[in-house]
Design a protein around this motif. Sequence first.
Motif, PDB file in Angstrom:
ATOM      1  N   ARG A 142       5.445  -8.324   8.387  1.00 28.89           N
ATOM      2  CA  ARG A 142       5.338  -7.471   9.588  1.00 28.89           C
ATOM      3  C   ARG A 142       3.913  -7.505  10.144  1.00 28.89           C
ATOM      4  O   ARG A 142       3.705  -7.557  11.353  1.00 28.89           O
ATOM      5  CB  ARG A 142       5.729  -6.024   9.252  1.00 28.89           C
ATOM      6  CG  ARG A 142       7.212  -5.834   8.962  1.00 28.89           C
ATOM      7  CD  ARG A 142       7.607  -4.349   8.999  1.00 28.89           C
ATOM      8  NE  ARG A 142       6.856  -3.527   8.066  1.00 28.89           N
ATOM      9  CZ  ARG A 142       7.203  -3.326   6.787  1.00 28.89           C
ATOM     10  NH1 ARG A 142       8.290  -3.899   6.283  1.00 28.89           N
ATOM     11  NH2 ARG A 142       6.482  -2.536   6.021  1.00 28.89           N
ATOM     12  N   ARG A 143       2.936  -7.484   9.235  1.00 27.55           N
ATOM     13  CA  ARG A 143       1.533  -7.515   9.671  1.00 27.55           C
ATOM     14  C   ARG A 143       1.223  -8.798  10.442  1.00 27.55           C
ATOM     15  O   ARG A 143       0.474  -8.783  11.424  1.00 27.55           O
ATOM     16  CB  ARG A 143       0.637  -7.402   8.434  1.00 27.55           C
ATOM     17  CG  ARG A 143      -0.847  -7.512   8.717  1.00 27.55           C
ATOM     18  CD  ARG A 143      -1.638  -7.180   7.453  1.00 27.55           C
ATOM     19  NE  ARG A 143      -3.055  -7.357   7.650  1.00 27.55           N
ATOM     20  CZ  ARG A 143      -3.729  -8.450   7.273  1.00 27.55           C
ATOM     21  NH1 ARG A 143      -3.098  -9.453   6.686  1.00 27.55           N
ATOM     22  NH2 ARG A 143      -5.033  -8.533   7.484  1.00 27.55           N
ATOM     23  N   HIS A 186       8.561  -5.389  -1.469  1.00 25.90           N
ATOM     24  CA  HIS A 186       7.964  -4.471  -0.504  1.00 25.90           C
ATOM     25  C   HIS A 186       6.718  -5.101   0.135  1.00 25.90           C
ATOM     26  O   HIS A 186       6.506  -5.030   1.353  1.00 25.90           O
ATOM     27  CB  HIS A 186       7.601  -3.173  -1.228  1.00 25.90           C
ATOM     28  CG  HIS A 186       6.944  -2.151  -0.377  1.00 25.90           C
ATOM     29  ND1 HIS A 186       7.631  -1.298   0.449  1.00 25.90           N
ATOM     30  CD2 HIS A 186       5.625  -1.845  -0.196  1.00 25.90           C
ATOM     31  CE1 HIS A 186       6.789  -0.511   1.094  1.00 25.90           C
ATOM     32  NE2 HIS A 186       5.563  -0.820   0.717  1.00 25.90           N
ATOM     33  N   ASP A 187       5.911  -5.734  -0.699  1.00 23.40           N
ATOM     34  CA  ASP A 187       4.631  -6.289  -0.260  1.00 23.40           C
ATOM     35  C   ASP A 187       4.838  -7.456   0.705  1.00 23.40           C
ATOM     36  O   ASP A 187       4.179  -7.539   1.753  1.00 23.40           O
ATOM     37  CB  ASP A 187       3.852  -6.738  -1.500  1.00 23.40           C
ATOM     38  CG  ASP A 187       2.432  -7.162  -1.179  1.00 23.40           C
ATOM     39  OD1 ASP A 187       1.756  -6.460  -0.399  1.00 23.40           O
ATOM     40  OD2 ASP A 187       1.975  -8.181  -1.728  1.00 23.40           O
ATOM     41  N   TYR A 192       7.752  -4.286  -6.209  1.00 23.23           N
ATOM     42  CA  TYR A 192       6.502  -4.269  -5.452  1.00 23.23           C
ATOM     43  C   TYR A 192       6.395  -5.513  -4.572  1.00 23.23           C
ATOM     44  O   TYR A 192       6.039  -5.438  -3.395  1.00 23.23           O
ATOM     45  CB  TYR A 192       5.310  -4.193  -6.405  1.00 23.23           C
ATOM     46  CG  TYR A 192       3.978  -4.300  -5.707  1.00 23.23           C
ATOM     47  CD1 TYR A 192       3.414  -3.203  -5.071  1.00 23.23           C
ATOM     48  CD2 TYR A 192       3.282  -5.506  -5.665  1.00 23.23           C
ATOM     49  CE1 TYR A 192       2.192  -3.295  -4.421  1.00 23.23           C
ATOM     50  CE2 TYR A 192       2.062  -5.613  -5.025  1.00 23.23           C
ATOM     51  CZ  TYR A 192       1.520  -4.506  -4.406  1.00 23.23           C
ATOM     52  OH  TYR A 192       0.316  -4.611  -3.758  1.00 23.23           O
ATOM     53  N   ARG A 210       7.246  -5.050 -10.935  1.00 28.09           N
ATOM     54  CA  ARG A 210       6.494  -6.009 -10.140  1.00 28.09           C
ATOM     55  C   ARG A 210       7.379  -6.667  -9.088  1.00 28.09           C
ATOM     56  O   ARG A 210       6.942  -6.964  -7.983  1.00 28.09           O
ATOM     57  CB  ARG A 210       5.897  -7.071 -11.055  1.00 28.09           C
ATOM     58  CG  ARG A 210       4.937  -7.968 -10.317  1.00 28.09           C
ATOM     59  CD  ARG A 210       4.297  -8.997 -11.234  1.00 28.09           C
ATOM     60  NE  ARG A 210       3.565  -9.951 -10.438  1.00 28.09           N
ATOM     61  CZ  ARG A 210       3.104 -11.105 -10.890  1.00 28.09           C
ATOM     62  NH1 ARG A 210       3.280 -11.431 -12.144  1.00 28.09           N
ATOM     63  NH2 ARG A 210       2.467 -11.929 -10.103  1.00 28.09           N
ATOM     64  N   ASP A 234      -3.347 -13.693  -0.405  1.00 30.27           N
ATOM     65  CA  ASP A 234      -4.335 -12.699   0.017  1.00 30.27           C
ATOM     66  C   ASP A 234      -5.765 -13.158  -0.258  1.00 30.27           C
ATOM     67  O   ASP A 234      -6.708 -12.467   0.104  1.00 30.27           O
ATOM     68  CB  ASP A 234      -4.067 -11.337  -0.631  1.00 30.27           C
ATOM     69  CG  ASP A 234      -3.850 -11.434  -2.132  1.00 30.27           C
ATOM     70  OD1 ASP A 234      -4.024 -12.532  -2.702  1.00 30.27           O
ATOM     71  OD2 ASP A 234      -3.506 -10.406  -2.736  1.00 30.27           O
ATOM     72  N   ARG A 235      -5.920 -14.335  -0.890  1.00 29.63           N
ATOM     73  CA  ARG A 235      -7.261 -14.830  -1.162  1.00 29.63           C
ATOM     74  C   ARG A 235      -7.784 -15.784  -0.090  1.00 29.63           C
ATOM     75  O   ARG A 235      -8.910 -16.299  -0.206  1.00 29.63           O
ATOM     76  CB  ARG A 235      -7.304 -15.514  -2.537  1.00 29.63           C
ATOM     77  CG  ARG A 235      -7.246 -14.527  -3.716  1.00 29.63           C
ATOM     78  CD  ARG A 235      -8.389 -13.508  -3.613  1.00 29.63           C
ATOM     79  NE  ARG A 235      -8.442 -12.614  -4.761  1.00 29.63           N
ATOM     80  CZ  ARG A 235      -9.078 -12.880  -5.902  1.00 29.63           C
ATOM     81  NH1 ARG A 235      -9.699 -14.024  -6.050  1.00 29.63           N
ATOM     82  NH2 ARG A 235      -9.083 -11.998  -6.881  1.00 29.63           N
ATOM     83  N   ARG A 288       6.014  -6.181   4.133  1.00 26.03           N
ATOM     84  CA  ARG A 288       4.986  -5.549   4.983  1.00 26.03           C
ATOM     85  C   ARG A 288       3.965  -6.572   5.469  1.00 26.03           C
ATOM     86  O   ARG A 288       3.471  -6.482   6.596  1.00 26.03           O
ATOM     87  CB  ARG A 288       4.295  -4.387   4.247  1.00 26.03           C
ATOM     88  CG  ARG A 288       3.381  -4.799   3.123  1.00 26.03           C
ATOM     89  CD  ARG A 288       2.732  -3.588   2.439  1.00 26.03           C
ATOM     90  NE  ARG A 288       2.117  -4.005   1.182  1.00 26.03           N
ATOM     91  CZ  ARG A 288       1.556  -3.206   0.302  1.00 26.03           C
ATOM     92  NH1 ARG A 288       1.523  -1.898   0.534  1.00 26.03           N
ATOM     93  NH2 ARG A 288       1.019  -3.663  -0.806  1.00 26.03           N
ATOM     94  N   LEU A 289       3.637  -7.586   4.621  1.00 24.71           N
ATOM     95  CA  LEU A 289       2.682  -8.599   5.058  1.00 24.71           C
ATOM     96  C   LEU A 289       3.269  -9.464   6.172  1.00 24.71           C
ATOM     97  O   LEU A 289       2.551  -9.897   7.079  1.00 24.71           O
ATOM     98  CB  LEU A 289       2.235  -9.463   3.873  1.00 24.71           C
ATOM     99  CG  LEU A 289       1.406  -8.721   2.812  1.00 24.71           C
ATOM    100  CD1 LEU A 289       1.136  -9.636   1.610  1.00 24.71           C
ATOM    101  CD2 LEU A 289       0.082  -8.218   3.391  1.00 24.71           C
ATOM    102  N   TYR A 307       5.151 -15.823  -1.008  1.00 23.47           N
ATOM    103  CA  TYR A 307       3.721 -15.763  -0.689  1.00 23.47           C
ATOM    104  C   TYR A 307       3.204 -17.102  -0.145  1.00 23.47           C
ATOM    105  O   TYR A 307       2.218 -17.135   0.589  1.00 23.47           O
ATOM    106  CB  TYR A 307       2.915 -15.306  -1.908  1.00 23.47           C
ATOM    107  CG  TYR A 307       3.089 -13.837  -2.223  1.00 23.47           C
ATOM    108  CD1 TYR A 307       2.479 -12.864  -1.439  1.00 23.47           C
ATOM    109  CD2 TYR A 307       3.871 -13.421  -3.293  1.00 23.47           C
ATOM    110  CE1 TYR A 307       2.639 -11.514  -1.717  1.00 23.47           C
ATOM    111  CE2 TYR A 307       4.042 -12.067  -3.580  1.00 23.47           C
ATOM    112  CZ  TYR A 307       3.425 -11.117  -2.785  1.00 23.47           C
ATOM    113  OH  TYR A 307       3.581  -9.777  -3.052  1.00 23.47           O
TER     114      TYR A 307
END
Lengths: 204, 204
Positions: free
Chosen positions: B76-77, B69-70, B66, B63, B190-191, B73-74, B19
């Motif tokens: 890729r975004r 996966h998370d 998750y 967790r 994400d914040r 995808r982020l 992250y």
Amino acid sequence: MAGYGPTPIEFWFDFASPYAYLAAQTIEETGARLGRRIHWRPFLIGVAFKTTGMAPLNQVPLRGDYARHDVARLARRLGVPYREPVAQAQLSLPTSRAFYWLERVAPALAPAFARAALDAIFGAGADLSRPEGVAAVVAQVGGDAAVVSAALADPAVKEALRAATDEALARGVFGSPFMIVDGEPFWGSDRLPLLEEWVRSGGW
Amino acid sequence: MAGYGPTPIEFWFDFASPYAYLAAQTIEETGARLGRRIHWRPFLIGVAFKTTGMAPLNQVPLRGDYARHDVARLARRLGVPYREPVAQAQLSLPTSRAFYWLERVAPALAPAFARAALDAIFGAGADLSRPEGVAAVVAQVGGDAAVVSAALADPAVKEALRAATDEALARGVFGSPFMIVDGEPFWGSDRLPLLEEWVRSGGW
């Protein structure tokens, strides 16, 4: 619930979760914008904690302090009141059972009850660990408050909550709130904008 | 760093944190939009885990799945590559030490090194647990790769990382990435949008 049209947004949450309260303030609007129904799915996160080894936020050093600060500022941002919940460890069981009882006897009332219960717990400081506290919220949304105590002890209601909690774990739900839409998981109230972007864009 | 103008955005992170890699893709742009410098502050999150009882994401059942996966995808975004890091548990120490060494001898290179190191780890699959891996990134940003091995063993460099890690814990930093601006804490990549809203609005 069977039906035509797009699949709903599953909204898994524990009634003792302050972030569920925050998500509940806006999730119906998110669903309306996306043309998706919200499927409210309370469960007992304590069971998931046994699997993950995670702990309630407020029991984790540093992270607990952050969460208290974070929830309070996010509530101010939304313009809603926020109070530390009363009897936090004991409220999930009766409140969740009341939800699944309503879902059986008056399904249209169940989502309204869930929203009103979270508002009572975190907005008004109500004690929903007590059957009388739960009954007051049931009455507020038009349910039959007189039978709440009996409903909370109904084996079929207890089993419905057990089954929901088992399903949560089987689906990989380990936190609250936890949304699933078209099989895609999103953990945390702060992920609602990302969920909306995901649905609109068809994913990344 | 002393100076006039608005306080910087402190960007606390562990080099093994996916992250942090995601946040690093956009945080300088966030800072530029807000007129705030980014103060890159790597630290060893393992020390914080000892205090909080939290564990590395990928070691927590459900967790961990998750998060994998998370993160994918982020990435890729954002349109950036993502690989599972090589030698994840061993890379933070040498990479962080190299950062604090650069901060002493060539401070302008340190943020570029941090960003390039995260890209090497999570974008290119480089092994930054090895001094040669770290040296390659130092060279890439214009530093003196020949002295990296010696620098990683320099007591003053070791002490700089220890002090940063102690400071992180003292400031309540328990996760990665963790941003602080004007004393306000934000946990998680994400914040960043919320941090930006906070600074622009003056807070809630």
